[in-house]
Design a protein around this motif. Structure first.
Motif, PDB file in Angstrom:
ATOM      1  N   THR A   3     -39.876 -57.065  28.889  1.00 28.68           N
ATOM      2  CA  THR A   3     -38.459 -57.165  29.686  1.00 28.68           C
ATOM      3  C   THR A   3     -38.205 -58.405  29.998  1.00 28.68           C
ATOM      4  O   THR A   3     -38.738 -58.968  30.808  1.00 28.68           O
ATOM      5  CB  THR A   3     -38.856 -56.325  30.822  1.00 28.68           C
ATOM      6  OG1 THR A   3     -39.632 -55.195  30.682  1.00 28.68           O
ATOM      7  CG2 THR A   3     -37.646 -55.959  31.367  1.00 28.68           C
ATOM      8  N   PRO A   4     -37.455 -59.192  29.168  1.00 28.46           N
ATOM      9  CA  PRO A   4     -37.014 -60.617  29.602  1.00 28.46           C
ATOM     10  C   PRO A   4     -36.340 -60.745  30.775  1.00 28.46           C
ATOM     11  O   PRO A   4     -35.774 -59.598  31.334  1.00 28.46           O
ATOM     12  CB  PRO A   4     -36.065 -60.732  28.043  1.00 28.46           C
ATOM     13  CG  PRO A   4     -36.276 -59.739  27.341  1.00 28.46           C
ATOM     14  CD  PRO A   4     -36.707 -58.489  28.063  1.00 28.46           C
ATOM     15  N   ALA A  36     -37.489 -51.846  41.912  1.00 29.46           N
ATOM     16  CA  ALA A  36     -36.801 -52.168  40.587  1.00 29.46           C
ATOM     17  C   ALA A  36     -35.558 -51.401  40.631  1.00 29.46           C
ATOM     18  O   ALA A  36     -35.143 -50.555  39.853  1.00 29.46           O
ATOM     19  CB  ALA A  36     -37.805 -51.414  39.542  1.00 29.46           C
ATOM     20  N   PRO A  37     -34.250 -51.665  41.531  1.00 31.34           N
ATOM     21  CA  PRO A  37     -33.116 -51.234  41.373  1.00 31.34           C
ATOM     22  C   PRO A  37     -32.474 -51.240  40.216  1.00 31.34           C
ATOM     23  O   PRO A  37     -31.275 -50.643  39.865  1.00 31.34           O
ATOM     24  CB  PRO A  37     -32.413 -51.823  42.335  1.00 31.34           C
ATOM     25  CG  PRO A  37     -33.053 -53.242  42.521  1.00 31.34           C
ATOM     26  CD  PRO A  37     -34.594 -53.212  42.161  1.00 31.34           C
ATOM     27  N   GLY A  38     -32.697 -52.207  39.133  1.00 31.33           N
ATOM     28  CA  GLY A  38     -31.868 -52.454  37.829  1.00 31.33           C
ATOM     29  C   GLY A  38     -32.404 -51.467  36.809  1.00 31.33           C
ATOM     30  O   GLY A  38     -31.756 -51.542  35.728  1.00 31.33           O
ATOM     31  N   PHE A  39     -33.604 -50.898  36.891  1.00 28.99           N
ATOM     32  CA  PHE A  39     -33.918 -49.981  36.010  1.00 28.99           C
ATOM     33  C   PHE A  39     -33.273 -48.594  35.875  1.00 28.99           C
ATOM     34  O   PHE A  39     -33.285 -47.878  37.106  1.00 28.99           O
ATOM     35  CB  PHE A  39     -35.360 -49.667  35.964  1.00 28.99           C
ATOM     36  CG  PHE A  39     -36.268 -50.841  35.543  1.00 28.99           C
ATOM     37  CD1 PHE A  39     -36.769 -51.175  34.201  1.00 28.99           C
ATOM     38  CD2 PHE A  39     -36.737 -51.929  36.555  1.00 28.99           C
ATOM     39  CE1 PHE A  39     -37.409 -52.316  33.981  1.00 28.99           C
ATOM     40  CE2 PHE A  39     -37.399 -52.973  36.439  1.00 28.99           C
ATOM     41  CZ  PHE A  39     -37.661 -53.252  34.968  1.00 28.99           C
ATOM     42  N   PRO A  40     -32.528 -48.144  35.022  1.00 30.91           N
ATOM     43  CA  PRO A  40     -31.843 -46.980  35.066  1.00 30.91           C
ATOM     44  C   PRO A  40     -32.849 -45.727  35.009  1.00 30.91           C
ATOM     45  O   PRO A  40     -32.364 -44.693  35.604  1.00 30.91           O
ATOM     46  CB  PRO A  40     -31.207 -46.859  33.734  1.00 30.91           C
ATOM     47  CG  PRO A  40     -31.832 -47.588  32.890  1.00 30.91           C
ATOM     48  CD  PRO A  40     -32.580 -48.802  33.445  1.00 30.91           C
ATOM     49  N   GLU A  41     -33.872 -45.748  34.834  1.00 29.69           N
ATOM     50  CA  GLU A  41     -35.007 -44.616  34.964  1.00 29.69           C
ATOM     51  C   GLU A  41     -34.469 -43.466  34.060  1.00 29.69           C
ATOM     52  O   GLU A  41     -34.761 -42.282  34.532  1.00 29.69           O
ATOM     53  CB  GLU A  41     -35.327 -44.580  36.211  1.00 29.69           C
ATOM     54  CG  GLU A  41     -35.938 -45.579  36.909  1.00 29.69           C
ATOM     55  CD  GLU A  41     -37.274 -45.915  36.477  1.00 29.69           C
ATOM     56  OE1 GLU A  41     -38.011 -44.972  35.651  1.00 29.69           O
ATOM     57  OE2 GLU A  41     -37.930 -47.005  36.813  1.00 29.69           O
ATOM     58  N   GLY A  43     -31.196 -41.719  31.618  1.00 31.82           N
ATOM     59  CA  GLY A  43     -29.811 -41.588  30.935  1.00 31.82           C
ATOM     60  C   GLY A  43     -29.928 -41.503  29.512  1.00 31.82           C
ATOM     61  O   GLY A  43     -30.680 -41.541  29.024  1.00 31.82           O
ATOM     62  N   PHE A  44     -28.564 -41.426  28.760  1.00 27.81           N
ATOM     63  CA  PHE A  44     -28.507 -41.280  27.268  1.00 27.81           C
ATOM     64  C   PHE A  44     -28.940 -42.450  26.592  1.00 27.81           C
ATOM     65  O   PHE A  44     -29.908 -42.325  25.694  1.00 27.81           O
ATOM     66  CB  PHE A  44     -27.127 -40.919  27.013  1.00 27.81           C
ATOM     67  CG  PHE A  44     -26.946 -40.889  25.480  1.00 27.81           C
ATOM     68  CD1 PHE A  44     -27.200 -39.567  24.744  1.00 27.81           C
ATOM     69  CD2 PHE A  44     -26.375 -41.946  24.635  1.00 27.81           C
ATOM     70  CE1 PHE A  44     -26.843 -39.350  23.514  1.00 27.81           C
ATOM     71  CE2 PHE A  44     -26.265 -41.792  23.284  1.00 27.81           C
ATOM     72  CZ  PHE A  44     -26.424 -40.470  22.523  1.00 27.81           C
ATOM     73  N   THR A  45     -28.633 -43.650  26.956  1.00 20.47           N
ATOM     74  CA  THR A  45     -29.216 -44.884  26.440  1.00 20.47           C
ATOM     75  C   THR A  45     -30.728 -45.017  26.478  1.00 20.47           C
ATOM     76  O   THR A  45     -31.501 -45.271  25.520  1.00 20.47           O
ATOM     77  CB  THR A  45     -28.758 -46.100  26.864  1.00 20.47           C
ATOM     78  OG1 THR A  45     -27.274 -45.848  26.688  1.00 20.47           O
ATOM     79  CG2 THR A  45     -29.040 -47.249  26.222  1.00 20.47           C
ATOM     80  N   ALA A  46     -31.318 -44.693  27.695  1.00 16.97           N
ATOM     81  CA  ALA A  46     -32.753 -44.904  27.770  1.00 16.97           C
ATOM     82  C   ALA A  46     -33.558 -43.808  26.996  1.00 16.97           C
ATOM     83  O   ALA A  46     -34.365 -44.123  26.292  1.00 16.97           O
ATOM     84  CB  ALA A  46     -33.059 -44.703  29.162  1.00 16.97           C
ATOM     85  N   ARG A 234     -31.679 -53.767  26.903  1.00 17.75           N
ATOM     86  CA  ARG A 234     -30.774 -53.545  28.113  1.00 17.75           C
ATOM     87  C   ARG A 234     -30.653 -54.875  28.786  1.00 17.75           C
ATOM     88  O   ARG A 234     -29.513 -55.350  29.195  1.00 17.75           O
ATOM     89  CB  ARG A 234     -31.228 -52.676  29.223  1.00 17.75           C
ATOM     90  CG  ARG A 234     -30.359 -52.362  30.547  1.00 17.75           C
ATOM     91  CD  ARG A 234     -30.790 -51.350  31.316  1.00 17.75           C
ATOM     92  NE  ARG A 234     -32.058 -51.702  31.892  1.00 17.75           N
ATOM     93  CZ  ARG A 234     -32.039 -52.469  33.050  1.00 17.75           C
ATOM     94  NH1 ARG A 234     -30.969 -52.924  33.849  1.00 17.75           N
ATOM     95  NH2 ARG A 234     -33.300 -52.832  33.460  1.00 17.75           N
ATOM     96  N   LEU A 235     -31.929 -55.561  28.884  1.00 21.35           N
ATOM     97  CA  LEU A 235     -31.690 -56.904  29.686  1.00 21.35           C
ATOM     98  C   LEU A 235     -31.562 -57.951  28.451  1.00 21.35           C
ATOM     99  O   LEU A 235     -32.139 -58.043  27.434  1.00 21.35           O
ATOM    100  CB  LEU A 235     -33.145 -57.006  30.433  1.00 21.35           C
ATOM    101  CG  LEU A 235     -33.214 -56.031  31.413  1.00 21.35           C
ATOM    102  CD1 LEU A 235     -34.862 -56.232  32.023  1.00 21.35           C
ATOM    103  CD2 LEU A 235     -32.203 -55.974  32.474  1.00 21.35           C
ATOM    104  N   PRO A 236     -30.952 -58.920  29.044  1.00 22.78           N
ATOM    105  CA  PRO A 236     -30.625 -60.348  27.960  1.00 22.78           C
ATOM    106  C   PRO A 236     -31.840 -61.092  27.865  1.00 22.78           C
ATOM    107  O   PRO A 236     -32.820 -60.996  28.840  1.00 22.78           O
ATOM    108  CB  PRO A 236     -29.605 -61.146  28.711  1.00 22.78           C
ATOM    109  CG  PRO A 236     -29.694 -60.594  30.217  1.00 22.78           C
ATOM    110  CD  PRO A 236     -30.038 -59.278  30.092  1.00 22.78           C
TER     111      PRO A 236
END
Length: 427
Positions: A3-4, A36-41, A43-46, A234-236
């Motif tokens: 996870t960069p 970890a509020p940035g993790f979608p946990e 969804g379709f993409t995940a 998801r993360l740059p």
């Protein structure tokens, strides 16, 4: 699992806990969602990424189990002892490269090169399978082509996709990371069930070796294409890449991580023994070839592994990732020792399903365990690559000897796995 770091603008909006080691009290495998509020946990993409990574494992590590089918073809047609030895090296070199190339592919994901690495790996996987179809297994001079395409080329290709397919899941999950990674690595077990049966019927049927391998390569190519469409990061990447030297320095000072690396190397020594020799053991004890091949090696052993990998993600949510790994290691060791008493179809079935379930669960937890022990998320891909690269080799066959002294090999394999549990507890 890599996870960069978020970009500079994203980092300003995210709480400090996102870029700091997660401190967990009580159950170590449960992460507070507020950390970890940035993790979608989800969804379709995940979940699409999980499905794509599942297909990568199905076509990659899952396909390595077909070597038993190829080996029978090679040994059946090659009459020179020198060529037989070379054929034995094909599977060993292939397994070594799949794990060791993770040193490069895991780090490339940390640097933001996930898509190029996956595309190159998938293209090479299809290319070398088609190259393998050009070989004639009944010709002595063809051994070099088989070794280069299946042993070296195919091993490098799968190695380029193996670690990244597991690593990318950490872009979308943290609290459910162990469960999601368990689903991903279960793809290898499902592939180990279906690919050998399919290929055995193709190359020994009307299609023959060349067309059978090409048909298999076509199926692999289609599934890999779908997988690449589904997987998304998801993360740059980290704005300023951390050098590999720094990763190695930080890892060398992390006692817990070092214990995991050594423990995994010890475990792999015993892990490959049952996978490689249970079929031979059952055959030499008078069981039928059909039962030994389909029921032991495929249906029972790999089905147990498939279920175990899925179950490990659920169990770890209650008892913790480290406890799941230690428990699986100890139970699988006990099952290995039970091979000394193998004598009937019932005993083979119990050993196969028990070992497949426990060993599969442990393998499923190695990725989440490395992630759990890595304080800087930009180092996860590199650390995973290092851990897989130094994994042990299947050397238990040396203790078996040509006289098939089973108890020596079983004791060595069974004793190696508690060493991992001891190292994890110590670390």
């Amino acid at each position: 699992m890599s996870t960069p770091f978020p970009s500079h603008e994203t980092a300003k909006q995210a709480p400090e806990s996102v870029s700091q080691p997660v401190k967990i009290a009580g159950n170590p495998s449960l992460v507070d969602p507020s950390d970890a509020p940035g993790f979608p946990e989800g969804g379709f993409t995940a979940w699409g990424t999980v499905l794509g990574a599942f297909l990568i494992q199905f076509c990659g590590f899952g396909y390595t189990s077909v070597y038993g089918v190829f080996q029978g073809k090679y040994f059946g047609g090659l009459s020179y002892r020198r060529v037989d030895n070379r054929a034995i090296w094909i599977g060993s070199v292939n397994a070594f490269l799949i794990l060791s190339v993770g040193l490069v592919s895991g780090r490339m994901v940390d640097l933001g090169a996930f898509y190029p690495v996956m595309k190159i790996g998938c293209l090479l996987q299809c290319f070398f399978l088609f190259m393998l179809s050009l070989a004639k297994p009944d010709g002595y001079y063809q051994a070099s082509l088989i070794f280069l395409s299946q042993g070296i080329g195919f091993g490098i290709a799968i190695g380029l996709t193996n670690v990244p397919s597991i690593t990318v899941v950490s872009h979308h999950f943290q609290r459910r990371r162990a469960f999601a990674m368990g689903i991903v690595v279960a793809g290898a077990s499902l592939g180990a069930i279906l690919h050998p049966i399919m290929l055995n019927n193709l190359i020994n049927g009307r299609l023959g070796f060349a067309n059978g391998v090409r048909a298999s390569a076509g199926l692999i190519g289609g599934l890999l294409f779908i997988a690449n469409l589904l997987m998304r990061t998801r993360l740059p990447p980290q704005p300023k890449a951390v050098s590999y030297t720094r990763v190695l320095q930080n890892s060398s000072r992390d006692g817990a991580y070092i214990c995991v690396c050594i423990g995994m190397a010890a475990y792999e020594v015993g892990f490959f023994f049952e996978a490689f020799y249970l079929q031979l053991d059952s055959t030499l004890h008078g069981l039928s070839q059909g039962f030994s091949f389909y029921s032991v090696r495929l249906t029972i052993l790999n089905s147990g592994s498939f279920i175990g990998r899925l179950a490990a993600g659920v169990v770890s949510a209650y008892v913790g990732i480290p406890n799941t790994v230690v428990g699986s290691s100890l139970i699988s060791s006990a099952v290995l020792f039970a091979m000394i008493g193998l004598h009937s179809e019932a005993s083979v079935a119990v050993i196969a399903v028990g070992y497949g379930f426990c060993a599969g669960g442990l393998v499923a937890m190695m990725g989440p365990l490395i992630s759990y022990l890595t304080p800087e998320i930009s180092h996860i891909g590199a650390r995973m690559g290092i851990t897989f690269a130094i994994a042990g080799a299947p050397i238990c066959g040396a203790f078996l000897t040509s006289h098939y002294i089973w108890w020596k090999a079983v004791v060595f394999a069974g004793a190696s796995e508690p060493c991992q549990a001891a190292l994890l507890v110590f670390g």
